[in-house]
Write a protein that holds these residues in place. Structure first.
Motif, PDB file in Angstrom:
ATOM      1  N   TYR A 279      -1.548 -12.770 -26.006  1.00 48.01           N
ATOM      2  CA  TYR A 279      -0.885 -13.484 -27.081  1.00 48.01           C
ATOM      3  C   TYR A 279      -0.766 -15.000 -26.834  1.00 48.01           C
ATOM      4  N   PRO A 280      -0.248 -15.432 -25.682  1.00 45.10           N
ATOM      5  CA  PRO A 280      -0.066 -16.885 -25.496  1.00 45.10           C
ATOM      6  C   PRO A 280      -1.353 -17.683 -25.653  1.00 45.10           C
ATOM      7  N   VAL A 281      -2.462 -17.167 -25.145  1.00 46.58           N
ATOM      8  CA  VAL A 281      -3.730 -17.882 -25.251  1.00 46.58           C
ATOM      9  C   VAL A 281      -4.201 -17.911 -26.701  1.00 46.58           C
ATOM     10  N   ILE A 282      -4.081 -16.784 -27.404  1.00 44.94           N
ATOM     11  CA  ILE A 282      -4.495 -16.721 -28.810  1.00 44.94           C
ATOM     12  C   ILE A 282      -3.701 -17.715 -29.644  1.00 44.94           C
ATOM     13  N   LEU A 283      -2.387 -17.767 -29.422  1.00 46.64           N
ATOM     14  CA  LEU A 283      -1.543 -18.671 -30.202  1.00 46.64           C
ATOM     15  C   LEU A 283      -1.848 -20.133 -29.891  1.00 46.64           C
ATOM     16  N   ALA A 284      -2.108 -20.444 -28.629  1.00 48.28           N
ATOM     17  CA  ALA A 284      -2.425 -21.825 -28.255  1.00 48.28           C
ATOM     18  C   ALA A 284      -3.721 -22.275 -28.924  1.00 48.28           C
ATOM     19  N   ILE A 285      -4.733 -21.417 -28.933  1.00 47.54           N
ATOM     20  CA  ILE A 285      -6.011 -21.781 -29.562  1.00 47.54           C
ATOM     21  C   ILE A 285      -5.854 -21.876 -31.077  1.00 47.54           C
ATOM     22  N   THR A 286      -5.031 -20.993 -31.667  1.00 48.20           N
ATOM     23  CA  THR A 286      -4.754 -21.082 -33.103  1.00 48.20           C
ATOM     24  C   THR A 286      -4.094 -22.408 -33.445  1.00 48.20           C
ATOM     25  N   LEU A 287      -3.142 -22.834 -32.607  1.00 47.37           N
ATOM     26  CA  LEU A 287      -2.466 -24.105 -32.833  1.00 47.37           C
ATOM     27  C   LEU A 287      -3.446 -25.272 -32.748  1.00 47.37           C
ATOM     28  N   ILE A 288      -4.345 -25.241 -31.771  1.00 45.33           N
ATOM     29  CA  ILE A 288      -5.335 -26.314 -31.615  1.00 45.33           C
ATOM     30  C   ILE A 288      -6.289 -26.337 -32.808  1.00 45.33           C
ATOM     31  N   GLY A 289      -6.762 -25.160 -33.230  1.00 45.22           N
ATOM     32  CA  GLY A 289      -7.658 -25.097 -34.383  1.00 45.22           C
ATOM     33  C   GLY A 289      -6.995 -25.623 -35.648  1.00 45.22           C
ATOM     34  N   SER A 290      -5.739 -25.256 -35.872  1.00 50.09           N
ATOM     35  CA  SER A 290      -5.017 -25.745 -37.042  1.00 50.09           C
ATOM     36  C   SER A 290      -4.841 -27.257 -36.979  1.00 50.09           C
ATOM     37  N   PHE A 291      -4.562 -27.766 -35.786  1.00 48.91           N
ATOM     38  CA  PHE A 291      -4.384 -29.208 -35.621  1.00 48.91           C
ATOM     39  C   PHE A 291      -5.689 -29.952 -35.908  1.00 48.91           C
ATOM     40  N   LEU A 292      -6.813 -29.411 -35.449  1.00 47.97           N
ATOM     41  CA  LEU A 292      -8.103 -30.064 -35.687  1.00 47.97           C
ATOM     42  C   LEU A 292      -8.418 -30.129 -37.177  1.00 47.97           C
ATOM     43  N   VAL A 293      -8.178 -29.028 -37.886  1.00 50.26           N
ATOM     44  CA  VAL A 293      -8.446 -29.012 -39.325  1.00 50.26           C
ATOM     45  C   VAL A 293      -7.518 -29.983 -40.043  1.00 50.26           C
ATOM     46  N   MET A 294      -6.233 -30.034 -39.624  1.00 52.24           N
ATOM     47  CA  MET A 294      -5.285 -30.943 -40.244  1.00 52.24           C
ATOM     48  C   MET A 294      -5.686 -32.395 -40.011  1.00 52.24           C
ATOM     49  N   VAL A 295      -6.080 -32.729 -38.791  1.00 48.65           N
ATOM     50  CA  VAL A 295      -6.497 -34.101 -38.478  1.00 48.65           C
ATOM     51  C   VAL A 295      -7.751 -34.462 -39.268  1.00 48.65           C
ATOM     52  N   SER A 296      -8.677 -33.523 -39.427  1.00 51.48           N
ATOM     53  CA  SER A 296      -9.892 -33.782 -40.203  1.00 51.48           C
ATOM     54  C   SER A 296      -9.559 -34.087 -41.656  1.00 51.48           C
ATOM     55  N   ASN A 297      -8.685 -33.280 -42.250  1.00 51.82           N
ATOM     56  CA  ASN A 297      -8.293 -33.527 -43.637  1.00 51.82           C
ATOM     57  C   ASN A 297      -7.526 -34.839 -43.776  1.00 51.82           C
ATOM     58  N   LEU A 298      -6.677 -35.148 -42.769  1.00 51.20           N
ATOM     59  CA  LEU A 298      -5.939 -36.404 -42.797  1.00 51.20           C
ATOM     60  C   LEU A 298      -6.886 -37.596 -42.668  1.00 51.20           C
ATOM     61  N   LEU A 299      -7.907 -37.457 -41.827  1.00 57.86           N
ATOM     62  CA  LEU A 299      -8.900 -38.518 -41.668  1.00 57.86           C
ATOM     63  C   LEU A 299      -9.666 -38.743 -42.968  1.00 57.86           C
ATOM     64  N   VAL A 300      -9.947 -37.661 -43.675  1.00 60.68           N
ATOM     65  CA  VAL A 300     -10.613 -37.784 -44.982  1.00 60.68           C
ATOM     66  C   VAL A 300      -9.736 -38.569 -45.945  1.00 60.68           C
ATOM     67  N   ASP A 301      -8.442 -38.255 -45.972  1.00 58.99           N
ATOM     68  CA  ASP A 301      -7.527 -38.938 -46.884  1.00 58.99           C
ATOM     69  C   ASP A 301      -7.389 -40.419 -46.546  1.00 58.99           C
ATOM     70  N   VAL A 302      -7.510 -40.767 -45.264  1.00 62.62           N
ATOM     71  CA  VAL A 302      -7.412 -42.164 -44.855  1.00 62.62           C
ATOM     72  C   VAL A 302      -8.706 -42.920 -45.179  1.00 62.62           C
ATOM     73  N   LEU A 303      -9.860 -42.262 -44.949  1.00 60.69           N
ATOM     74  CA  LEU A 303     -11.142 -42.921 -45.173  1.00 60.69           C
ATOM     75  C   LEU A 303     -11.505 -43.024 -46.651  1.00 60.69           C
TER      76      LEU A 303
END
Length: 318
Positions: A279-303
């Motif tokens: 569980y801890p590893v799965i949740l950590a990777i899920t958090l990282i994946g969600s953060f990457l997608v969020m940063v990508s969408n935020l970068l799109v909104d800025v650019l």
């Protein structure tokens, strides 16, 4: 802009909590028990000692109710503690820190390759609309989009061995300058390239009907100048908006690519964690994946306002 970024973060936090709650629920109520799996894989009668199993489960906090376990995990996460792996006992942060650079380097190379290959191909297809070149490029893009990574990877490996019997199998990781990265990079980039080719082609066809393009051509401006100076920038606007979708495609494809080619990245770590119900590893990777997608969408909104000032004006008018 800062207020807008903070607002996006505020919206992202509850969304990530809902995703993590769903993942934690699937792991908690799933069929896999990580403590039992540890003992079932151990040699001898120790695998069937229920007292020791219950003792380890209690020490790991897995005997508590679901909502209590999830609340403790979020509390520890807020204090920068990702916990320890239930199967290996190693720090989850150490495991993720060792695997993340491999995935990030592969993803960055895939994005660069996608931009370098897909945007020119999409422009060439649009500038030669309804010709054989257009049909060949568009057909190839549809073909690449239809092939999943877990099919393309083994097929390319077999094809390499058949065509070059003396070549070594591209398995393992030696850095982004190692020749073994070529095949996994191609496989990971297939679907993003197909997506951007189609998006670029559609955007260029739309821009070609604009008055400023017809005016430039009427003045006798060379076609290469028209393409680079008058068409490229407005075409980049809709293409950049696909960055979030590209990142999702790369994150999903990395799981199969890293497993097929033996890359020690987050994708391979995800598969191992799923098999072991860690569980801890799965949740950590899920958090990282969600953060990457969020940063990508935020970068799109800025650019987006930088590429199209009209978007900035509309945002201010709200």
């Amino acid at each position: 802009m800062l207020r807008y970024v903070l607002t996006r973060f505020a919206i992202w936090i509850p969304s990530v909590l809902v995703v993590m709650l769903a993942v934690y629920a699937l792991a908690f109520y799933g069929a896999g028990d990580p403590i039992k799996l540890i003992f079932l894989r151990a040699p001898g009668d120790v695998a069937y000692n229920p007292q020791r199993i219950e003792a380890i489960r209690e020490s790991a906090g897995l005997n508590k109710p679901f909502i209590v376990q999830f609340g403790l995990y979020i509390w520890n996460l807020l204090h920068g503690q990702f916990g320890n792996s239930l199967t290996s006992g190693r720090s989850v942060w150490a495991m993720v820190s060792a695997a993340a650079p491999v995935s990030f380097q592969l993803a960055l190379c895939s994005i660069i390759l996608t931009a370098v290959v897909a945007i020119p191909l999409g422009m060439i297809a649009a500038l030669n609309q309804n010709s054989r070149i257009d049909y060949a490029i568009l057909g190839s893009a549809l073909f690449l989009w239809a092939i999943p990574a877990y099919v393309a990877g083994p097929m390319l490996m077999v094809g390499l061995i058949v065509l070059l019997p003396g070549a070594s199998v591209p398995y393992g990781w030696g850095g982004i300058f190692d020749v073994r990265i070529l095949l996994p990079l191609l496989v990971l980039s297939f679907q993003p390239i197909a997506l951007i080719v189609r998006q670029t082609r559609a955007a260029v066809i739309e821009v070609l009907s604009e008055d400023f393009v017809r005016t430039a051509r009427a003045k006798g401006v060379p076609e290469i100048i028209v393409a680079l100076r008058h068409i490229l920038r407005p075409v980049l606007t809709p293409v950049v908006t696909q960055l979030g979708l590209i990142m999702i495609t790369i994150v999903n494809g990395a799981i199969f690519v890293e497993l097929v080619f033996g890359l020690p990245g987050l994708g391979r770590l995800t598969v191992q964690a799923l098999i072991n119900s860690d569980y801890p590893v799965i949740l950590a990777i899920t958090l990282i994946g969600s953060f990457l997608v969020m940063v990508s969408n935020l970068l799109v909104d800025v650019l987006y306002p930088l590429l199209d000032p009209r978007a900035n004006d509309s945002r201010r008018s709200r």
